[in-house]
Design a protein around this motif. Structure first.
Motif, mmCIF file in Angstrom:
data_model
loop_
_atom_site.group_PDB
_atom_site.id
_atom_site.type_symbol
_atom_site.label_atom_id
_atom_site.label_comp_id
_atom_site.label_asym_id
_atom_site.label_seq_id
_atom_site.Cartn_x
_atom_site.Cartn_y
_atom_site.Cartn_z
ATOM 1 N N UNK A 143 0.843 -1.198 0.000
ATOM 2 C CA UNK A 143 0.000 0.000 0.000
ATOM 3 C C UNK A 143 0.878 1.248 0.000
ATOM 4 N N UNK A 144 0.545 2.195 -0.864
ATOM 5 C CA UNK A 144 1.139 3.527 -0.810
ATOM 6 C C UNK A 144 0.007 4.530 -0.780
ATOM 7 N N UNK A 145 0.041 5.448 0.178
ATOM 8 C CA UNK A 145 -1.101 6.330 0.402
ATOM 9 C C UNK A 145 -0.680 7.792 0.427
ATOM 10 N N UNK A 146 -1.624 8.681 0.101
ATOM 11 C CA UNK A 146 -1.362 10.121 0.211
ATOM 12 C C UNK A 146 -1.415 10.555 1.669
ATOM 13 N N UNK A 147 -1.116 11.813 1.964
ATOM 14 C CA UNK A 147 -1.229 12.307 3.342
ATOM 15 C C UNK A 147 -2.637 12.080 3.884
ATOM 16 N N UNK A 148 -2.757 11.930 5.190
ATOM 17 C CA UNK A 148 -4.027 11.581 5.818
ATOM 18 C C UNK A 148 -5.120 12.576 5.481
ATOM 19 N N UNK A 149 -4.771 13.861 5.302
ATOM 20 C CA UNK A 149 -5.790 14.860 4.994
ATOM 21 C C UNK A 149 -6.232 14.817 3.532
ATOM 22 N N UNK A 150 -5.642 13.894 2.757
ATOM 23 C CA UNK A 150 -6.045 13.727 1.359
ATOM 24 C C UNK A 150 -6.667 12.362 1.101
ATOM 25 N N UNK A 151 -6.765 11.507 2.142
ATOM 26 C CA UNK A 151 -7.401 10.211 1.944
ATOM 27 C C UNK A 151 -8.874 10.420 1.602
#
Length: 291
Positions: A143-151
């Protein structure tokens, strides 16, 4: 260069311990629901709705409410730090297909685009994920994810280490046959506040790798790939819409979604026949699109 615009799955959250109930509600909407399993961290469990285009819905809930874990305990810390722990029920997130590789990192590719294009977007390096199916089969992915405020505004990437066919059971063909005649995803529509529109658009360009097709000054879309091509009608690719609010319902949604971090307002399903223009899951809006 790996493809970074293949729609993989869309996540629908319901209250803790409600996977079975939600499965029945989606069955009543005309979807065939398949058993999923418990994720590797033990915090969440899911069921799946798989489509002929290879995209699927993940119907997910936490196994227990936060209050189940003693304050300050390792379990409570894990539960509270989960990226979906504070999300309101509904369409909370979506994933693009990763490549399951650390050496050819999707995060590195997107972050390089961000630096070159000035979006300042940074994805986290690939992390291990997995799930144990109810038949005991162990699945692994990165998994690769964006910053939490962009989920929920930007996709995370899910790249299979084990075979994708284990994670997405498209066989036998009956697994993708639905009473609603749904064949795949027509669109995912993201709502953002007007002040965020330009910035989020730039960030999505860094993710998808191409600029969007503009419709109005505050509405544009990207055409996405799906795992199986040629399933939908010609010139009817899955689309990712980015829009600002224009109705009272949309404004009200943003007031809640801004606190929860999710901007997915609506998901459209491509069907061969339909009875209504729109419908609702227990917590989210859906549309039926002929094609």
């Amino acid at each position: 260069m790996p493809n970074t615009k293949t729609l993989d799955h869309i996540v629908h959250l319901t209250p803790p311990g409600t996977v079975e109930q939600t499965s029945k509600q989606f069955q009543e909407l005309g979807f065939r629901v398949l058993p999923g399993g418990i994720h590797a961290d033990g915090l969440t469990e899911n069921s799946l709705v798989v489509f002929a285009d290879g995209v699927y819905l993940e119907l997910i809930s936490f196994t227990h409410p936060a209050s189940h874990y003693p304050p300050g305990s390792p379990g409570r810390i894990k539960r509270d730090s989960h990226p979906w722990s504070s999300r309101s029920p509904g369409w909370i997130d979506f994933a693009f297909l990763g490549n399951g590789s650390r050496s050819e990192s999707i995060a590195h590719i997107i972050n390089q685009r961000g630096r070159e294009e000035g979006s300042s977007l940074r994805y986290a390096v690939e992390q291990d994920g997995g799930r144990t199916r109810r038949d005991g089969q162990v699945l692994k992915w990165l998994i690769s994810a964006p910053p939490i405020n962009r989920r929920g505004l930007l996709p995370f990437f899910c790249g299979d280490v084990t075979s994708r066919s284990l994670r997405v059971p498209s066989e036998p063909p009956s697994n993708t046959e639905h009473a609603s005649t749904a064949r795949g995803i027509a669109f995912v529509r993201i709502l953002v506040e007007e002040a965020l529109y330009t910035q989020v658009s730039k960030e999505l360009i860094s993710v998808v790798g191409i600029p969007p097709i503009p419709m109005t000054p505050n509405e544009s879309f990207w055409e996405l790939d799906t795992y199986y091509e040629g399933v939908s009608a010609p010139n009817a690719a899955a689309r990712l819409f980015l829009t600002t609010a224009t109705t009272e319902a949309e404004v009200a949604f943003l007031a809640t979604a801004s606190e929860a971090g999710s901007g997915i307002y609506e998901v459209g399903f491509r069907v061969q026949s339909k009875k209504t223009e729109a419908d609702t899951t227990p917590y989210g809006k859906i549309s039926w699109v002929l094609g």
